[in-house]
Design a protein around this motif. Structure first.
Motif, short mmCIF file in Angstrom:
data_model
loop_
_atom_site.label_atom_id
_atom_site.label_comp_id
_atom_site.label_asym_id
_atom_site.label_seq_id
_atom_site.Cartn_x
_atom_site.Cartn_y
_atom_site.Cartn_z
N ALA A 74 -36.32 11.19 -45.47
CA ALA A 74 -36.68 10.67 -46.79
C ALA A 74 -35.59 9.73 -47.27
CB ALA A 74 -36.88 11.80 -47.79
N GLN A 75 -35.98 8.77 -48.12
CA GLN A 75 -35.02 7.77 -48.57
C GLN A 75 -35.48 7.14 -49.88
OE1 GLN A 75 -32.53 4.47 -46.26
NE2 GLN A 75 -34.72 4.04 -46.16
N ARG A 76 -34.52 6.76 -50.70
CA ARG A 76 -34.77 6.00 -51.92
C ARG A 76 -33.80 4.82 -51.95
NH1 ARG A 76 -34.45 9.20 -57.36
NH2 ARG A 76 -36.53 9.79 -56.68
N VAL A 77 -34.32 3.62 -52.21
CA VAL A 77 -33.50 2.41 -52.21
C VAL A 77 -33.67 1.71 -53.55
CG1 VAL A 77 -32.96 0.27 -51.04
CG2 VAL A 77 -33.92 2.18 -49.73
N SER A 78 -32.54 1.41 -54.20
CA SER A 78 -32.55 0.69 -55.47
C SER A 78 -31.96 -0.70 -55.26
CB SER A 78 -31.73 1.45 -56.52
OG SER A 78 -31.61 0.69 -57.71
N ALA A 79 -32.69 -1.74 -55.71
CA ALA A 79 -32.21 -3.11 -55.53
C ALA A 79 -31.22 -3.50 -56.61
CB ALA A 79 -33.39 -4.08 -55.55
N ILE A 80 -31.53 -3.14 -57.83
CA ILE A 80 -30.69 -3.54 -58.95
C ILE A 80 -30.91 -2.56 -60.09
CG2 ILE A 80 -32.46 -5.11 -59.87
CD1 ILE A 80 -30.16 -6.92 -60.83
N ARG A 81 -29.84 -2.26 -60.78
CA ARG A 81 -29.95 -1.38 -61.94
C ARG A 81 -29.34 -2.12 -63.13
NH1 ARG A 81 -30.41 4.05 -63.43
NH2 ARG A 81 -29.23 4.61 -65.28
N ILE A 82 -30.18 -2.37 -64.12
CA ILE A 82 -29.75 -3.07 -65.32
C ILE A 82 -29.85 -2.12 -66.51
CG2 ILE A 82 -30.21 -5.01 -66.87
CD1 ILE A 82 -31.54 -6.42 -64.49
N GLU A 83 -28.78 -1.99 -67.23
CA GLU A 83 -28.79 -1.18 -68.45
C GLU A 83 -28.46 -2.08 -69.64
OE1 GLU A 83 -26.67 2.44 -68.70
OE2 GLU A 83 -27.13 3.08 -66.65
N LEU A 84 -29.28 -1.99 -70.66
CA LEU A 84 -29.01 -2.66 -71.93
C LEU A 84 -28.86 -1.58 -72.98
CD1 LEU A 84 -28.83 -5.24 -73.67
CD2 LEU A 84 -31.31 -5.04 -74.01
N ALA A 85 -27.64 -1.41 -73.49
CA ALA A 85 -27.37 -0.32 -74.44
C ALA A 85 -26.37 -0.78 -75.49
CB ALA A 85 -26.84 0.91 -73.70
N PRO A 86 -26.77 -1.70 -76.36
CA PRO A 86 -25.85 -2.16 -77.41
C PRO A 86 -25.57 -1.05 -78.42
CG PRO A 86 -28.06 -3.01 -77.80
CD PRO A 86 -28.09 -2.34 -76.46
N LYS A 87 -24.37 -1.04 -78.94
CA LYS A 87 -23.98 -0.04 -79.93
C LYS A 87 -24.08 -0.59 -81.34
CE LYS A 87 -20.97 2.46 -76.75
NZ LYS A 87 -19.59 2.96 -76.48
N ALA A 88 -24.39 0.29 -82.26
CA ALA A 88 -24.54 -0.12 -83.65
C ALA A 88 -23.20 -0.60 -84.20
CB ALA A 88 -25.06 1.04 -84.48
N PRO A 89 -23.15 -1.81 -84.77
CA PRO A 89 -21.88 -2.31 -85.32
C PRO A 89 -21.52 -1.65 -86.65
CG PRO A 89 -23.64 -3.90 -85.70
CD PRO A 89 -24.23 -2.81 -84.86
N VAL A 90 -22.54 -1.12 -87.35
CA VAL A 90 -22.33 -0.43 -88.63
C VAL A 90 -23.28 0.76 -88.68
CG1 VAL A 90 -21.58 -2.49 -89.88
CG2 VAL A 90 -24.01 -1.92 -89.78
N ASP A 91 -23.11 1.62 -89.68
CA ASP A 91 -23.99 2.77 -89.83
C ASP A 91 -25.42 2.34 -90.16
OD1 ASP A 91 -21.85 4.42 -89.38
OD2 ASP A 91 -21.55 4.95 -91.49
N LEU A 92 -26.37 3.06 -89.63
CA LEU A 92 -27.78 2.91 -90.01
C LEU A 92 -28.21 4.27 -90.54
CD1 LEU A 92 -30.30 1.16 -90.10
CD2 LEU A 92 -30.75 1.74 -87.72
N ALA A 93 -27.83 4.52 -91.76
CA ALA A 93 -27.96 5.86 -92.33
C ALA A 93 -29.39 6.37 -92.34
CB ALA A 93 -27.39 5.87 -93.76
N ALA A 94 -30.36 5.49 -92.60
CA ALA A 94 -31.75 5.92 -92.72
C ALA A 94 -32.27 6.54 -91.44
CB ALA A 94 -32.63 4.73 -93.13
N LEU A 95 -31.72 6.14 -90.29
CA LEU A 95 -32.17 6.68 -89.01
C LEU A 95 -31.13 7.60 -88.36
CD1 LEU A 95 -33.91 3.54 -87.44
CD2 LEU A 95 -34.97 5.51 -88.57
N GLY A 96 -30.08 7.93 -89.10
CA GLY A 96 -29.07 8.84 -88.58
C GLY A 96 -28.23 8.26 -87.48
N ILE A 97 -28.12 6.93 -87.43
CA ILE A 97 -27.32 6.26 -86.41
C ILE A 97 -26.01 5.80 -87.04
CG2 ILE A 97 -27.21 4.27 -84.86
CD1 ILE A 97 -30.23 4.40 -84.60
#
Length: 384
Positions: free
Chosen positions: A298-321
């Motif tokens: 058995a085998q699994r092959v990944s060509a590319i892994r892209i993650e987009l995970a920007p962080k909040a620059p300020v509080d977003l209180a209404a959503l608890g972020i």
């Protein structure tokens, strides 16, 4: 799962020799009222031939991921607060882009001076091939040509919430499994993609990955092989920055670049990707397993892994972020899988890739739906 995505809960099914089943779909996921993922058109074929051999062929013309539907479901006051946070993120990213482009200008000027003192291969037409013109004798003109062709783009204002965050074009997945003889079963899977685009900043072209597993039930016969090819990874559009650690690429042509300049250019690019929470891993090592007695592979092959995970620059209180928490996370990981067993055995379970999660405070988590083309087809042979 590409089959379930296009064919519904049952996918495209074919169960007897000579039978085939084709489905064609265009859909929004998870629903038409909240289309986080939009499949422009998709076709899935499955058939069973003599041999025995099973075969599937799936094509997605385009998959888009958008946050617009998320914001439309929120109260007006929260939409306004959310827009302000994303506007601040955009401003921060674009500020880093401006600084990075200033650094690029300085480095490209140095590269132009070096190239102007070169005779080969630059004078052999390398700059012409790169679309820079015959300006090798003028560092000033060459600097202008390079800075026009190599620069980092800015984020569109409001683009994160109103347009496509990511898109995949022409994902084509083929998988088949066959009993080639009384002694061997094989499984093959391949995926090609024309393009992956993230925020019109990251462009990946011509991805081609393949996996092969085989087993014949005797010691040493279980084997896995794989291949992974990517034509181009560019940060930016047609005039973006493309590096491979040794050269700077202009319009697909490698331009001789001193290592010191390369390192500074790479650092400038990294400053933007870090601010945006964007990471890229290319052609990860295949995950594979082959039994020593030759009964399974058995085998699994990944060509590319892209993650987009920007962080909040300020509080977003209404959503608890809170400031520093992930605003969203999108993972694109085109993957193929193959598995075979050369004896009667319990079905092999294909596990979901171990993808990181965003936590309770995240606004959105799209982890496996975008561009995951996994295939696991099993054939088993009963020993005489």
């Amino acid at each position: 799962d590409l089959g379930k995505l296009l064919g519904g809960s049952d996918g495209a099914t074919a169960t007897a020799n000579g039978t085939s089943h084709t489905v064609t779909r265009a859909l929004n996921l998870p629903s038409d009222t909240m289309p986080l993922l939009g499949v422009a058109a998709g076709v899935l074929d499955a058939h069973v031939a003599d041999g025995p051999k099973v075969y599937t062929d799936g094509l997605l013309s385009q998959v888009n991921a958008s946050l617009a539907s998320i914001t439309s479901l929120l109260p007006a006051n929260i939409q306004s607060e959310l827009q302000s946070v994303f506007d601040q993120l955009t401003t921060n990213v674009n500020g880093v882009v401006d600084t990075a482009n200033t650094t690029l200008g300085t480095q490209l000027s140095s590269v132009a001076t070096t190239l102007s003192n070169s005779t080969d291969p630059v004078l052999g037409g390398l700059l012409q091939k790169a679309g820079l013109g015959n300006v090798v004798s003028s560092p000033t003109q060459l600097t202008s040509a390079l800075t026009s062709a190599v620069k980092l783009p800015k984020l569109d204002v409001g683009g994160l919430l109103s347009g496509n965050v990511a898109a995949i074009k022409d994902l084509h997945n083929i998988a088949n499994s066959a009993k080639l003889s009384t002694n061997k079963v094989t499984s093959d899977a391949s995926t090609t993609l024309a393009n992956i685009n993230v925020l019109n900043l990251l462009n990946v072209d011509a991805i081609d990955i393949a996996s092969h597993s085989e087993a014949a039930g005797v010691a040493g016969s279980a084997k896995n092989t794989s291949s992974c090819k990517i034509a181009d990874v560019k940060f930016g559009g047609l005039d973006g920055v493309s590096l491979d650690g040794k050269n700077l690429y202009v319009n697909g042509t490698a331009i001789p670049t001193p290592l010191g300049n390369l390192a500074t250019i790479q650092s400038a690019v990294n400053s933007v990707t870090s601010q945006l929470g964007l990471s890229v891993s290319l052609c990860d090592a295949a995950q594979q397993d082959a039994s020593s007695d030759g009964t399974a592979a058995a085998q699994r092959v990944s060509a590319i892994r892209i993650e987009l995970a920007p962080k909040a620059p300020v509080d977003l209180a209404a959503l608890g972020i809170h400031a520093g928490d992930p605003l969203l996370k999108i993972v694109i990981d085109p993957t193929v899988e193959t598995s075979v067993a050369a004896r009667l055995a319990a079905p092999v379970t294909s596990t979901t890739p171990n993808l990181p999660r965003t936590g309770a405070g995240a606004l959105l988590s799209v982890l496996v739906g975008l561009g995951l083309a996994g295939t696991a087809v099993f054939l088993r042979r009963k020993f005489a």
